[in-house]
Design an enzyme around this catalytic site. Structure first.
Site: not given
Lengths: 645, 323
Positions: A68, A117, A169, A435
């Site tokens: 791509k 990602a 289950c 962060c």
């Protein structure tokens, strides 16, 4: 105020990194190039598929199978030949895309399709101190957000909903929805027959008293020597849809308050003549594996039709046979792939037969494929709009015009007359473990949980680390890496199987564990709190992470269907709204838009720390009686959050 | 919808979008015919979107030769072709659009929009005009309205960081699906002429300033006999004068149309590609809604300004048409 001219100045010298050349990526690359960007780098590991062509307009039929990133570059250079576009046909998680690499860029633009990602890029952007513009679309909905370290919240400041899981289950014994049948067909049956034989698999239902059941069943799924393929298929069919159901039925307790399933045997479902028809229509040798199709060989045309039980049974047998006849080499190493027609046919048919057995409505192949492949709806228009908005935010970031940064939501129904709704970004969340340095707290039974449980359920699933290093003080308990010697690997593997309190450096209440992922440049401290008992249904992990919790909302289906017998471990599937490897551009996990009032999500009673829980807030709409609600915007904390100054 | 099924090829290609709007809407799309005038950047975006979506046919009208300005926001024109041997903008765009989806017929019609009779417009389900003088927009809209079948009419234009879409679906019925309820809805749209004639004093105060600013520039271009878009910062004084006169005539205060906004619009006469992407995307979505009869269509103006990031719908109708 900024003018177009000033914009152009900001654009010209900028070096930008795009991650993803899919639905959003194609639009984004085009718009960046038109806008005057001259140095664009683009990473995408994917190759082009037919189903991309309806929106990824830089690609043609003739490009199917190619990279791509590379094809997108060539296509854009046709109309903007004098700019630099550098493609990387690679995974953004490769170690070559490290902090040094990210530091090269003025801004990073995400057009990704999976949470994993996205987290990775977020962490690298934080480490490299490069601004990130993040985006996502699903159907007509989409969003663009801006993440600048220290100025706005990071991508993970709002914890993302964890992948939806189903109690084992429910999948193995008591399905009540079609999706349960799909999970069973895909993760259990398909994996058992065609996947890695060594994988653990909960396929078999054990009768209460048959201790040796597992031994017997080991070979049930193996094709016997010289066994006729037709016979083998019927034997598998009878075993999983007939015998296994009968075994399950013998467990009376289970069916007290449930409809009893109906065992299915080929002799009852299929008359002899229809079996003989199987495969008689096969014509012309298929050229490549992925084009083998049971539908074609049985002459079924429309994947949108809901097929009968008989038709599904024929598809089941035919697809199983085709795997053995045409793709035998792959057996043992197959994993389900939504672009693998035969795999889709097999899973769809198996799910439908199981659904029929349990009195659940049947679904078409088209629908089943969407569920099994976790296919996200996607149209070109939304991607185009979102790409335009990404470029606008990118330019503001390049101009360091922090006051004008916006998160923008693309709505399906207008809210306060707006179809595109900008919102001021939030300040960083002080309790965000990504962060900020705030440690997390983990409640866990240190005598009954193994290090492996901690690694799988917390470090990988919750913290999203792929190559963790786990330490207490300076003592290494576990690490993943290519350069480990055998002794270390053996040592770490031994540690994995130990209870936390039995580790070389014992983990008990009060211990601080440090978890680090070097590739992500991300470290996180976890404070351990010992707790004896966990609710099997509400806390299936047997441990609960606080401080930076996952959003506990399961949107439409928040009742676990476990029968309470064996629900201690949950089967994770790829069927959540936010999932890895969704084919397209993500589902917008933080855009939650519904037409009607929604109740506040129910919190598990054991979750005491409510300060981090999400809540919903109404946004008044003065034109209609609809309410639009965003999880993202409406933290119970919102009042506490300060807007950017 | 009558039963013709989608072909295997269509199902494979359109898989992801069928999951959004359904096979029925896809069938309607594949039978629809769209006419487009004026190959601006936003129109190029729009064309890409509906060709990808799989309309039956797309007809382009734009006899203008390629200029540098036409290239700024139009990715359909390849630079080596821009020294084209007599090819019009529409010709060049057609060549690129054809490649996006072999299942869509893309063609070019030569000539002036105004010269086409009603029978020409009758061939289409959707007409989109851009880069047209005010009078032309009104006339085309009227031609569409005279036809016995409903032809959806849109105008679209972008300037600087802003864009505008106008929609006329005449009398429009559609199904609205919310959660599991489906309701039948009906909307009555004013024509372009009716909409832009609504006295400003009758409009709510909070109506987007862009609406007024774009009407001022439109009027200026009409009076001056300019080509659409051919107004620049040098014309600021004259445009401000025009604004003053209009505001007086409409008996509204001049603050209705901020000078700074007009100035900005004149500074950036060219299109800004990200705005074209946004406007072309929204327009594409609206046309798909109108063809499929699914989803709330916008009524009747849409404005986007990259400066504040808002994409706003304004319903510009005369609340009391007798006056």
């Amino acid at each position: 105020m900024a003018s177009l001219l000033q914009y152009h100045d900001a654009i010209k010298g900028a070096k930008v990194l795009m991650v993803g050349a899919g639905g959003i990526g194609c639009e984004l690359l085009k718009t960046l190039a038109l806008s005057g960007f001259q140095d664009i780098h683009i990473i995408d590991m994917d190759t082009i598929e037919v189903s991309n062509l309806n929106r990824q307009f830089l690609f043609r039929q003739s490009h199917v199978g190619q990279s791509k990133a590379k094809v997108a570059r060539d296509a854009v250079l046709r109309f903007r030949p004098h700019i630099n576009i550098t493609p990387y046909h690679a995974n953004v998680k490769d170690s070559s895309f490290n902090v040094e690499f990210f530091k090269e860029y003025d801004v990073v633009l995400n057009g990704l399709d999976n949470l994993d990602a996205r987290r990775h890029v977020n962490r690298l952007c934080l480490a490299a101190e490069v601004p990130l513009v993040e985006s996502g679309t699903t159907g007509f909905l989409g969003q663009v957000t801006v993440h600048v370290k220290g100025k706005t919240e990071c991508y993970e400041c709002q914890p993302k909903p964890a992948p939806k899981t189903y109690p084992v289950c429910t999948i193995t014994s008591t399905p009540s929805k079609f999706v349960h049948c799909i999970v069973w067909a895909k993760d259990l049956l398909f994996a058992k027959l065609f996947g890695d034989k060594n994988q653990e698999n909960d396929l078999n239902v054990h009768a209460n008293d048959s201790a040796n059941a597992s031994e017997q069943t080991q070979d049930v799924f193996e094709r016997r020597k010289d066994e006729d393929i037709e016979q083998y298929g019927r034997r598998i069919y009878d075993h999983v849809f007939g015998y296994n159901i009968e075994v399950a039925l013998s467990n009376e307790e289970t069916w007290k308050n449930r409809n009893r399933p109906r065992p299915m045997y080929t002799r009852d479902i299929l008359h002899d003549n229809s079996i003989e028809q199987n495969g008689n229509v096969v014509k012309g040798g298929p050229t490549d594996g992925l084009s083998v199709s049971a539908m074609t060989s049985l002459g079924l045309k429309n994947p949108q039709d809901v097929w009968s039980l008989v038709e599904n049974s024929r598809i089941f047998l035919e697809s199983l046979k085709l795997f053995f006849v045409k793709r035998e080499k792959e057996i043992g190493s197959l994993t389900f792939d939504k672009d693998d027609q035969l795999a889709v046919e097999f899973v769809s048919a198996a799910a439908n037969i199981r659904a029929a057995s349990f009195g659940i409505p049947l679904h078409s192949l088209f629908e089943a494929k969407g569920i099994a492949g976790n296919i996200v709806h996607a149209v070109a228009t939304t991607n185009a709009v979102i790409a335009g908005l990404i470029v606008i935010e990118a330019i503001k970031v390049l101009r360091k015009d922090a006051e004008s940064y916006r998160m923008t939501y693309c709505l399906e129904h207008p809210s306060r007359k707006m179809l595109l709704m900008p919102v001021e970004p939030f300040e960083p969340n002080k309790s965000c473990c990504v962060c900020s340095d705030t440690p997390l707290t983990l409640e866990v039974n240190t005598q009954r949980s193994k290090l492996r449980d901690f690694v799988e359920k917390i470090v990988k699933a919750k913290l999203g680390m792929n190559s963790p290093i786990i330490m207490i003080g300076s003592v290494l308990l576990y690490e993943v890496g290519d350069d480990l010697d055998e002794g270390m690997i053996a040592n770490y593997n031994a540690n994995l199987e130990k209870m936390l309190c039995e580790l070389p450096t014992p983990v008990t209440g009060g211990t601080m564990i440090s978890v680090e992922d070097l590739r992500q440049e991300f470290t996180c401290n976890v404070y351990i709190k010992h707790r004896e008992v966990f609710d099997e249904e509400k806390e299936p992990d047997g441990m609960v992470l606080f401080g930076w919790t996952q959003a506990p909302i399961e949107k439409n289906d928040n009742k676990a269907n476990g029968n309470g017998e064996t629900a201690s471990n949950a089967l994770s599937t790829e069927l959540s709204e936010v999932q890895k490897d969704a084919e397209v551009e993500e589902i917008s996990e933080d855009t939650e838009i519904i037409g009607k009032k929604r109740k506040l999500p129910e919190m598990p009673s054991s979750v005491k720390d409510s300060s981090n829980q999400k809540d919903v807030q109404k946004i008044d709409d003065d034109d209609e009686d609809d309410l639009v609600m965003f999880d993202h915007l409406d933290d119970a904390n919102m009042v506490k959050k300060k807007r950017l100054q | 919808m009558d039963g013709e099924e989608l072909t295997e090829q269509e199902t494979a290609l359109y898989d992801r979008q069928i999951r959004v709007w359904g096979a029925d809407a896809q069938r309607r799309l594949s039978k629809s015919h769209v006419l487009v005038h004026g190959m601006a950047g936003s129109v190029a975006e729009f064309c890409k979107n509906i060709v990808l979506a799989g309309v039956g046919s797309l007809t382009l009208v734009d006899d203008r030769p390629v200029t540098e300005g036409a290239l700024t926001a139009n990715f359909l024109i390849l630079p080596d072709e821009s020294v084209s041997n007599g090819k019009s903008l529409a010709d060049l765009c057609r060549d690129s659009l054809k490649e996006f989806n072999p299942m869509v017929r893309v063609s070019v019609e030569k000539g002036d929009l105004l010269s086409f009779g009603e029978e020409f417009y009758d061939k289409f389900d959707v007409v989109v005009v851009s880069c047209c003088p005010l009078a032309t927009k009104k006339l085309i809209n009227e031609k569409c309205r005279k036809l016995s079948k409903r032809v959806a009419f849109y105008t679209v234009d972008c300037r600087d960081l802003c864009g505008e879409i106008f929609v006329d679906l005449q009398k429009y019925k559609y199904t609205k699906k919310k959660l599991d309820e489906t309701t039948e809805c009906e909307l009555q749209y004013p024509s372009f002429q009716e909409a832009v004639s609504v006295p400003w004093s009758m409009l709510p105060r909070k109506v987007s300033k862009l609406y007024f600013a774009l009407r001022v520039i439109e009027k200026f271009e009409e009076v001056e006999g300019r080509n659409p878009g051919d107004t620049y910062i040098e014309d600021l004084a004259a445009v401000l004068q025009m604004k003053k006169e209009l505001c007086e005539a409409q008996s509204v205060s001049e603050s209705h149309v901020p000078n700074a906004l007009l100035e900005r619009l004149l500074m950036g006469a060219r299109e800004f590609p990200p705005v074209c992407a946004v406007i072309g995307g929204i327009l594409g979505q609206e046309v798909i809604k109108a063809i499929s009869g699914k989803g709330d269509p916008l009524k009747n103006f849409f404005f986007f300004d990259a400066m504040d990031g808002k994409g706003i719908i304004e319903d510009i109708v005369n609340p009391n048409p007798e006056k």
